[in-house]
Scaffold this motif. Structure first.
Motif, PDB file in Angstrom:
ATOM      1  N   GLY A 105       0.857  -1.170   0.000  1.00 40.83           N
ATOM      2  CA  GLY A 105       0.000   0.000   0.000  1.00 40.83           C
ATOM      3  C   GLY A 105       0.898   1.226   0.000  1.00 40.83           C
ATOM      4  O   GLY A 105       1.668   1.434   0.950  1.00 40.83           O
ATOM      5  N   ARG A 146       1.479   5.429  -0.597  1.00 39.19           N
ATOM      6  CA  ARG A 146       0.868   6.750  -0.610  1.00 39.19           C
ATOM      7  C   ARG A 146       1.242   7.484  -1.888  1.00 39.19           C
ATOM      8  O   ARG A 146       2.408   7.531  -2.284  1.00 39.19           O
ATOM      9  CB  ARG A 146       1.344   7.533   0.611  1.00 39.19           C
ATOM     10  N   GLY A 189      -4.159   9.619  -2.982  1.00 42.94           N
ATOM     11  CA  GLY A 189      -4.495   8.648  -1.940  1.00 42.94           C
ATOM     12  C   GLY A 189      -3.526   7.485  -1.928  1.00 42.94           C
ATOM     13  O   GLY A 189      -2.387   7.588  -2.404  1.00 42.94           O
ATOM     14  N   LYS A 213      -2.386   3.820  -3.148  1.00 44.18           N
ATOM     15  CA  LYS A 213      -2.540   2.915  -4.285  1.00 44.18           C
ATOM     16  C   LYS A 213      -1.868   1.579  -3.991  1.00 44.18           C
ATOM     17  O   LYS A 213      -1.045   1.452  -3.078  1.00 44.18           O
ATOM     18  CB  LYS A 213      -1.943   3.528  -5.549  1.00 44.18           C
ATOM     19  N   GLU A 224      -6.508  -3.183  -5.651  1.00 42.84           N
ATOM     20  CA  GLU A 224      -7.046  -1.905  -5.179  1.00 42.84           C
ATOM     21  C   GLU A 224      -8.118  -2.112  -4.108  1.00 42.84           C
ATOM     22  O   GLU A 224      -8.192  -1.333  -3.143  1.00 42.84           O
ATOM     23  CB  GLU A 224      -7.617  -1.115  -6.358  1.00 42.84           C
ATOM     24  N   GLU A 225      -8.939  -3.135  -4.283  1.00 45.96           N
ATOM     25  CA  GLU A 225      -9.962  -3.420  -3.268  1.00 45.96           C
ATOM     26  C   GLU A 225      -9.323  -3.807  -1.939  1.00 45.96           C
ATOM     27  O   GLU A 225      -9.786  -3.387  -0.863  1.00 45.96           O
ATOM     28  CB  GLU A 225     -10.881  -4.548  -3.761  1.00 45.96           C
ATOM     29  N   VAL A 269      -6.325  -2.939  -0.822  1.00 44.34           N
ATOM     30  CA  VAL A 269      -5.726  -1.738  -0.227  1.00 44.34           C
ATOM     31  C   VAL A 269      -6.803  -0.885   0.434  1.00 44.34           C
ATOM     32  O   VAL A 269      -6.625  -0.370   1.546  1.00 44.34           O
ATOM     33  CB  VAL A 269      -4.960  -0.929  -1.288  1.00 44.34           C
ATOM     34  N   SER A 270      -7.946  -0.743  -0.228  1.00 47.49           N
ATOM     35  CA  SER A 270      -9.044   0.047   0.334  1.00 47.49           C
ATOM     36  C   SER A 270      -9.560  -0.556   1.636  1.00 47.49           C
ATOM     37  O   SER A 270      -9.864   0.160   2.594  1.00 47.49           O
ATOM     38  CB  SER A 270     -10.181   0.147  -0.691  1.00 47.49           C
ATOM     39  N   ILE A 271      -9.630  -1.875   1.683  1.00 47.13           N
ATOM     40  CA  ILE A 271     -10.095  -2.557   2.897  1.00 47.13           C
ATOM     41  C   ILE A 271      -9.127  -2.324   4.052  1.00 47.13           C
ATOM     42  O   ILE A 271      -9.536  -2.006   5.173  1.00 47.13           O
ATOM     43  CB  ILE A 271     -10.254  -4.073   2.627  1.00 47.13           C
ATOM     44  N   ARG A 321      -6.999   0.130   4.403  1.00 47.17           N
ATOM     45  CA  ARG A 321      -7.046   1.534   4.795  1.00 47.17           C
ATOM     46  C   ARG A 321      -8.279   1.846   5.633  1.00 47.17           C
ATOM     47  O   ARG A 321      -8.281   2.792   6.421  1.00 47.17           O
ATOM     48  CB  ARG A 321      -7.056   2.425   3.538  1.00 47.17           C
ATOM     49  N   GLY A 322      -9.330   1.051   5.473  1.00 49.67           N
ATOM     50  CA  GLY A 322     -10.573   1.328   6.171  1.00 49.67           C
ATOM     51  C   GLY A 322     -10.664   0.796   7.587  1.00 49.67           C
ATOM     52  O   GLY A 322     -11.595   1.152   8.323  1.00 49.67           O
ATOM     53  N   GLN A 330      -2.460   8.305   8.917  1.00 52.18           N
ATOM     54  CA  GLN A 330      -3.670   9.099   8.783  1.00 52.18           C
ATOM     55  C   GLN A 330      -3.395  10.579   9.030  1.00 52.18           C
ATOM     56  O   GLN A 330      -3.899  11.451   8.328  1.00 52.18           O
ATOM     57  CB  GLN A 330      -4.720   8.585   9.758  1.00 52.18           C
TER      58      GLN A 330
END
Length: 346
Positions: free
Chosen positions: A184, A186, A190, A192, A288-289, A291-293, A295-296, A341
């Protein structure tokens, strides 16, 4: 020849923190600060995945992580043995390489020693070469030890592996099969995903060429037109979906090898976390999915579980009629999540 593998032996030297997953569950010897491991059994009776995350490995700040995806009737035993034995083998071969270099330095004359100060001041490139050599030798010995097991038939059972080693700002990734490692990172828009490995499958031109050179066959079944598999010369078996693995002793005569592909990444301040997962995750989630998970999640210790839970849910939607594969992930944060963050907001 007897059984040289012991799944009950120590996983890593005393004092090194670890989280280990195998078919008997999760084991901790002390708390990992910035990482997590999680696994979920698929549609088969036994979860054939195993995983390891070690902190303080090779150096005070060193990190070793790995996921191992077993296949075949005894695949779960192969992956379990690897997660137990491979970390020890890797460190052992690294120590041997370091000792060999030290002896070479001591044998040099005073004049030649002055020309090569790396003997007294170990440099980064030399250390990386030692670790790379250790990876090759450890993988080779691991496969040899599997061959020496007499009580279990590993003729058509094996395991893939993807292992990531962090030493300082260097990241070495050893890949064997079709699991995957990503970063992941920066960026301006955002965080990537950067893929660190390439899946080693029979359909890859160079892999197919090697398998056919050893008289193995590569083709897809009618009901799987886009999935080339590796087969014996004169039998509709075993249909391997990967071109490199531990075990699979019969197919080792027909082009399947246990030599890893090793890549290097220099870690920068923009690299936030590394995630390794078995193909059960990547079959249904994109880089990408994932990485989004990650980050969440609010708590970085829940990152691996969040990814696996999302993969399990995605299997039910995307491939409802198929037996879900085992899903396993290891995640380690290179930069603390709360710090990340704060920097992203500023």
């Amino acid at each position: 020849m007897g059984n040289k593998m012991s799944t009950g032996s120590a996983i890593i030297p005393e004092g090194v923190g670890s989280v280990v997953y195998d078919q008997q569950g999760m084991k901790h010897n002390h708390q990992i600060k910035s990482g997590s491991v999680h696994s979920q059994r698929g549609g088969k009776p036994v979860n054939q995945d195993s995983a390891v995350l070690c902190q303080g490995y090779g150096s005070e700040e060193g990190i070793l992580s790995g996921v191992f995806d077993g296949h075949g009737k005894k695949g779960h035993l192969v992956s379990k043995a690897i997660k137990t034995r491979l970390p020890l083998l890797l460190l052992d071969h690294k120590n041997k390489a370091s000792s060999s270099h030290q002896l070479n330095c001591e044998d040099e004359s005073d004049e030649s020693h002055l020309k090569d100060q790396s003997c007294s001041s170990p440099n980064r490139n030399r250390l990386l070469l030692q670790w790379k050599e250790a990876f090759f030798n450890a993988f080779k010995q691991m496969d040899e030890e599997i061959k020496m097991v007499e009580k279990v038939d590993y003729s058509f059972s094996g395991s893939t592996a993807v292992v990531a080693l962090k030493q300082g700002n260097d990241l070495l990734i050893a890949n064997l099969g079709d699991s995957r490692a990503i970063l992941g990172v920066r960026g301006e828009n955002g965080v990537k995903a950067v893929q660190l490995t390439t899946e080693l499958k029979p359909g890859t031109p160079e892999e197919a060429k090697r398998i056919r050179r050893y008289n193995g066959r590569v083709f897809s079944l009618r009901d799987e037109p886009g999935v080339p598999r590796a087969w014996l010369p004169h039998a509709q078996s075993p249909g391997m979906a990967m071109s490199r693995s531990f075990g699979d002793l019969v197919m080792k005569h027909y082009g399947i090898i246990s030599t890893p592909v090793i890549t290097h990444h220099h870690i920068t301040s923009n690299d936030l976390f590394i995630l390794l997962a078995t193909d059960g995750v990547w079959d249904v989630l994109s880089n990408e999915e994932v990485v989004s998970i990650v980050r969440g999640v609010e708590d970085e210790k829940m990152a691996a579980k969040a990814v696996v839970d999302a993969a399990v849910a995605a299997w039910k939607i995307k491939i409802p009629c198929d037996k879900r594969d085992d899903c396993t992930a290891v995640c380690y944060f290179l930069l603390k999540k709360d710090q990340t963050q704060a920097e992203l907001v500023s």
